[in-house]
Design an enzyme around this catalytic site. Structure first.
Site, PDB file in Angstrom:
ATOM      1  N   HIS A 120       0.854  -1.184   0.000  1.00 17.67           N
ATOM      2  CA  HIS A 120       0.000   0.000   0.000  1.00 17.67           C
ATOM      3  C   HIS A 120       0.887   1.230   0.000  1.00 17.67           C
ATOM      4  CE1 HIS A 120      -2.969   2.927   1.123  1.00 17.67           C
ATOM      5  NE2 HIS A 120      -3.913   2.032   0.940  1.00 17.67           N
TER       6      HIS A 120
ATOM      7  N   ARG B 243      -2.294   0.945  -6.756  1.00 19.67           N
ATOM      8  CA  ARG B 243      -1.369   0.863  -5.625  1.00 19.67           C
ATOM      9  C   ARG B 243       0.032   0.423  -5.999  1.00 19.67           C
ATOM     10  NH1 ARG B 243      -5.619  -1.701  -1.307  1.00 19.67           N
ATOM     11  NH2 ARG B 243      -6.569   0.306  -0.899  1.00 19.67           N
TER      12      ARG B 243
END
Lengths: 229, 653, 250
Positions: free
Chosen positions: B283, B347
């Site tokens: 992330h 991401r």
């Protein structure tokens, strides 16, 4: 009684709040009546006249007295029972207990409601024995009761409040009452579900002040009497 | 245990010849699910109560599955390791949940959500599953609203949406920055309703330690009571595993401290195939690690990238405070590199770009492992109030941890392990290769392919639990005659013995390395060598180092206490033992996949612009690994056939 | 890593639910101020393990302040001195060198101590089971936009729904009352049209359950709101009471 015990904790608090507010209103009336001590001539005439006026309601007065007693009883019993439940809900106590501050409304007053309450209760019993059931003096005023004798409560008050210990006892008890009212006043509204951002802020911030004013109002009499004697 | 030797230049990977079948039903993509549902065998309502279903885990998938199965009339037993089933890590999801509602009239549709998910997953997901996911997404929102989930609303009273990474439409529903919490509490409350109706038997503080297979079917589980250490058994007609992902292999991740792979890994050791274990998502927007005692990383919702701009100084030597660096000396590198998507690239793309600028020496702070996420221009445009409405609690959280306010100073962020796309292999029914063992949510290898889009994890967990399993489990039960089993069966006895022996042996080692130290060691190897960017060499090194950690673990573990009461170290040690083995398989999987796709980035395989370069010829398959005791796992392949989608190079420029 | 502090810890240790507990004393040297309180305990536990002592059991999971797993009392205040902060988010920069910290578990009769600082808050589940839900089966929901909810109503409902179930309200309440927890759920649902359908039955049932579980009665100390990591207001308690009165009067 069984039914009373099974009433939910929330309802019990509502009972405490309703009786509490009623008793609070009674205190205000009582306090207003007390003003008569300072008026009239000879001293005590208005006060005795006021007491006689109340008594003259006869059976109605007795009913009112019993009603008041009932409110006190309900307030005290519900609170004591709730307190017993609360005690059981934390069997092992904290070694250190503290105040979180910030938005908390926890104070020494709020955590000692049962203590201040019990002391105030004892005080009330004493107070009632002292005056309501105390020695019966009589006096006569031309303008009161058509010149017939009335009870001279003023004399009793003067006698009692000339005693330093009595005055001290009143001072202590009434100080505790002020704390009791300080948490009790705003808390009653909260217990009845009356909450508003402004309303709660206002009632909370004036609550302790109100308690103090009422107690001081009552305390003025013993101090005043003690002073003039 | 592993026979892999570093000396071998090439790992010998045995591939199973028979291809795996995902059992995707026939028909048009759009109709597959509805057609399949209408053709399924049903369980008579009166018979449902005769079936015991064991649901393990109470996150979004487990909670929604438990509630829904109980509503249908099955006898459900639900197990969780926490003191209450409202704590699973789904609760920490901040940003939102996708659904193809097209409430914003911006051209969204099931087809578009399906395409975005397939593309975002870099064409490594099963087409039909993804379509089904997009299809039921709209029902999820209806369901959650009906439960009382307080999604964000507009002044007119209608639901509002935000956009999220990897999408050009606004389809993300949210409840401030606590969407996961609100959705989980919705599922939890539905579950509690069924507990009150005695339709669910709830078991808290219980950890599943083994799966019981009788006559080839999953028929029970062995659990440990975490408070007393007692080993218990439960039998049922099906086991539904909803135990989440394995991001904690990396030690530092955004996962909760208790998130673990043990239940899934024990199923794997009993024969369930582990699919795509190397697909782990990084992330991009987490709070950077501050020091050696860091116990976990905190994620800042990706939704922040809607209004935050990512930048670093143009020069690595520029050590001025952020507010003294003029615009001309700043490099808004995501906007520069990907003009179409800008700060909203998926991401994996974002994370690697951040890593790249930090590798160039332009990272911030003492560690050089951070970039700015700046809200100054958004605050200028929308005002503090609007920004606070949108991100208030995230900003507060950031300030609590770092002591700096994002209203005045840009945030610092760095990528962290966040989600694992890999997991136990399941077919279209969400059933593993072991009949009767269903796997839902992050625990399965899922519908996200090689990379998950933001706000899609919540969607998948709830889709599986609310709208897939209630149908497919009925079909399984109706199609199979299941004799009753007793928990005195030999299979249970053997397993109880093994579980006990394992715990005892852990306690007997009496070495000097603590669980935390060993876990950190594993995490460092995984992050450095099997992390954001991998090479053949790094994976070789990992495959050499992980067995050494394993050896150290089993010879030098320092574990205090006993097994007869609450012993968190023992729990963690047993979980770490499984993480180590799983870590090795992850490295092996990454080693096998000689291409880059989605979050799996092999440095050898990239475009001239540094983007992942797929090899569809060779690797358009799901790798599903079969556990072989004391030897290298066997690779099973499920070919990915795209009938409706053309596989193209992802391009977010 | 800028600064370090030294601390004296006094930690409650208790073998299990039935055994007697007592305080153990530990001194901590050179604790970095950038770490969280739980990371500080992690370090202590590492040291204990290395010296052959069983580490202190404490619960934690997300370490982001949202799962509600962690929590204990530091110097008489649940979750420690910072407002709206769970112990996992409480950082050591808020303590001073030489501080003595008394660490106790959340104490309340319904919260049985499992071990050391770990308590079982399963009784919260029982309260929710008594009605903290909307009675709707999966698949029955109408289109989400068919239920209109004003922005402000949605926001207020959210404020109530934000409860993480950590139990600090009970732990900090002088009466160990669960009024804030219970009322937050009642209040969340009664502020939404979906929840209003069952309002009367819900409030009665949940309040009764709260009493049955052995929690005390709320006497408006408001300490709960002050320690609540989500700052849930005692307004919810007033809402619950109003709702209860309504259910009786109707």
């Amino acid at each position: 009684m069984a039914n009373f015990i099974t009433v939910s904790s929330v309802l019990k608090k509502i009972i405490i709040a309703i009786t509490g507010i009623s008793l609070f209103l009674f205190l205000i009336v009582h306090l207003l009546g007390n003003i008569t001590i300072f008026t009239g001539s000879p001293p005590g005439r208005d006060f005795n006249a006021y007491a006689h006026f109340l008594e003259s309601f006869g059976i109605l007065f007795t009913i009112a007295e019993l009603g008041l007693l009932g409110f006190f009883g309900l307030h005290i019993i519900t609170a004591l029972y709730t307190n017993f439940i609360n005690y059981k809900s934390r069997e092992s106590r904290y070694a250190v207990s503290n105040f979180a501050g910030g938005k908390s409304k926890k104070t020494y007053a709020s955590t000692s409601m049962v203590i201040t309450g019990v002391v105030v209760m004892a005080f009330l019993i004493w107070h009632v024995l002292q005056f309501r059931f105390g020695p019966y003096y009589e006096t006569i005023y031309a303008s009161v009761n058509g010149g017939e004798p009335v009870r001279d409560l003023y004399r009793l008050i003067t006698e009692e409040f000339s005693n330093l210990w009595v005055v001290l006892g009143y001072t202590v008890s009434l100080s505790l009452l002020s704390l009791h009212l300080g948490h009790g006043f705003w808390s009653s509204f909260q217990s009845l579900g009356i909450y508003g951002k402004t309303f709660t802020r206002v009632t909370y911030s004036m609550s302790y002040l109100l308690g103090l004013i009422i107690s001081l109002g009552f305390l003025v009499i013993p101090l005043y009497i003690f002073w003039i004697n | 245990m592993s026979i892999l030797k570093a000396a071998l230049p090439e790992k010998e990977i045995i591939t199973h010849v028979k291809k795996l079948d995902g059992k995707t039903p026939g028909g048009d993509l759009q109709d597959k699910w509805s057609k399949y549902k209408s053709e399924m065998k049903l369980v008579n309502p009166a018979n449902k109560r005769k079936y015991n279903i064991l649901v393990v885990g109470t996150g979004l998938a487990g909670g929604s599955a438990s509630a829904t199965l109980a509503e249908l009339g099955y006898n459900v037993k639900t197990f969780c390791i926490q003191d209450t089933p409202r704590r699973a890590h789904s609760i920490a999801a901040q940003g939102g949940i996708n659904a193809a509602k097209n409430y914003q009239n911006d051209g969204d549709s099931v087809q578009r959500l399906f395409m975005d998910t397939i593309k975002g997953g870099d064409y490594r997901a099963r087409e039909a599953n993804v379509y089904r996911l997009a299809e039921v997404s709209t029902n999820i929102i209806d369901q959650c609203v009906a439960q009382g989930v307080p999604f964000a609303r507009d002044y007119g009273g209608l639901l509002t949406n935000r956009s999220f990474g990897g999408a050009q439409v606004s389809r993300t529903f949210y409840a401030r920055g606590q969407t996961g919490q609100q959705l989980l509490l919705g599922a939890y409350s539905s579950m509690m309703r069924q507990v009150a109706k005695k339709q669910i038997e709830l078991y808290t503080n219980k950890e599943m330690l083994d799966l019981i297979i009788i006559d080839g079917q999953a028929r029970g589980i062995v659990i440990r009571d975490l408070k007393t250490g007692e080993i218990e058994t439960h039998t049922g007609e099906a086991v539904v595993l909803c135990t989440g992902g394995y991001g904690n292999v990396f030690f530092l991740s955004t996962n909760g401290k208790n998130s673990n792979a043990t239940a899934a890994w024990r199923c794997h050791k009993k024969g369930a195939l582990m699919a795509n274990p190397c697909f782990t998502q990084i992330h991009p927007t987490c709070i950077p690690a501050s020091g050696e005692y860091q116990s976990k990383l905190t994620l800042m919702s990706e939704s922040l990238r809607n209004d935050g701009r990512v930048w670093v100084p143009k020069s690595g030597d520029d050590k001025r405070p952020s507010d003294e660096i003029p615009e001309k000396d700043r490099d808004y590198f995501l906007e520069r590199m990907y003009p179409a998507y800008g700060n909203l690239v998926p991401r994996d793309v974002g994370s690697r770009a951040i890593k790249r600028v930090c590798d160039e020496g332009r990272g911030l702070g003492a560690t050089g492992r951070a970039v700015y996420l700046d809200f100054a221009s958004a605050i200028d445009r929308l005002g503090n109030k609007n920004i606070s409405d949108k991100y208030g609690n995230l900003f507060d959280m950031y300030e609590t941890i770092t002591g700096e306010s994002p209203y005045n100073k840009p945030m610092r962020i760095y990528p962290a392990i966040h989600y694992t796309m890999g997991g136990l292999w399941v077919d279209y029914d969400c059933m593993s290769n072991i009949p009767g063992l269903f796997v839902l949510g992050e625990a399965n290898f899922s519908d996200h392919g090689a990379n998950r889009l933001g706000a899609s994890a919540l969607m998948q967990g709830l889709a599986d639990g609310y709208f897939v399993i209630p149908y497919t489990i009925g079909n399984y039960l109706a199609n199979n005659s299941l004799d009753s089993v007793s928990d005195t069966a030999d299979e249970f006895k053997v397993s109880i013995d093994e579980v006990k022996k394992k715990n005892e042996s852990l306690l007997k080692i009496k070495g000097s390395s603590t669980v935390l130290e060993l876990h950190r060691e594993l995490g460092a190897v995984m992050w450095d060598l099997v992390g954001m960017a991998r090479t053949k060499e790094s994976l070789n090194e990992a495959l050499e180092k992980i067995p050494q950690i394993k050896e150290k673990f089993w010879n030098d573990l320092n574990l205090q206490g006993t097994e007869n009461n609450l012993n968190k170290s023992l729990e963690n040690a047993a979980r770490l033992a499984d993480f180590i083995e799983l870590g090795e398989l992850m490295a092996l999987d990454a080693y096998d996949r000689e291409e880059s796709c989605g979050a799996h980035f092999r440095e050898e395989y990239q475009t001239s612009e540094g983007e992942p370069l797929r090899n569809d010829e060779k690797y358009a398959y799901v790798s599903a690994w079969e556990y072989v005791p004391d030897s290298v796992s066997i690779l099973h392949k499920e070919d990915l056939n795209y009938e409706h989608v053309e596989m193209t190079q992802r391009n977010y420029k | 890593m800028s600064d370090v502090i030294n601390l004296n810890l006094q930690v409650w240790r208790q073998e299990n639910e039935n055994s007697d507990g007592d305080f153990h004393y530990y001194s901590m040297k050179d604790v970095p101020v950038d770490i969280s309180f739980l990371e500080m305990l992690d370090i202590l536990n590492e040291n204990l393990t290395k010296s052959g002592v069983e580490p202190i059991s404490f619960d934690s999971d997300c370490r982001e302040g949202i799962c509600g797993t962690c929590g204990f009392v530091i110097n008489g205040v649940a979750h420690g001195p910072m407002a709206r902060t769970t112990v996992c988010q409480l950082h050591m920069r808020h303590f001073k060198d030489g501080d003595t910290l008394v660490i106790e578990p959340f104490r309340a009769t319904p919260f049985k101590i499992v071990r050391d600082l770990v308590v079982d808050r399963g009784s919260f589940d029982k309260i929710i089971q008594a009605g903290g839900y909307v009675s709707i089966n999966t698949g029955n929901g109408p289109d989400a936009n068919s239920i209109l909810i004003g922005k402000e109503d949605a926001e207020e409902a959210f404020d109530s729904a934000a409860c993480i179930g950590c139990g600090a309200c009970v732990a900090s309440c002088p009466n160990a009352s669960a009024a804030l927890f219970t009322s937050a759920k009642i209040s969340h649902l009664l502020q939404l049209p979906q929840g209003q359908v069952e309002e009367r039955a819900r409030v009665k049932s949940m309040v009764d359950k709260m009493d049955d579980e052995g929690f005390g009665a709320c006497s408006n100390h408001g300490e709960c709101e002050a320690v609540c990591p989500k700052g849930i207001s005692i307004k919810n308690i007033a809402n619950m009471r109003r709702s209860l009165i309504k259910s009786i009067v109707k």
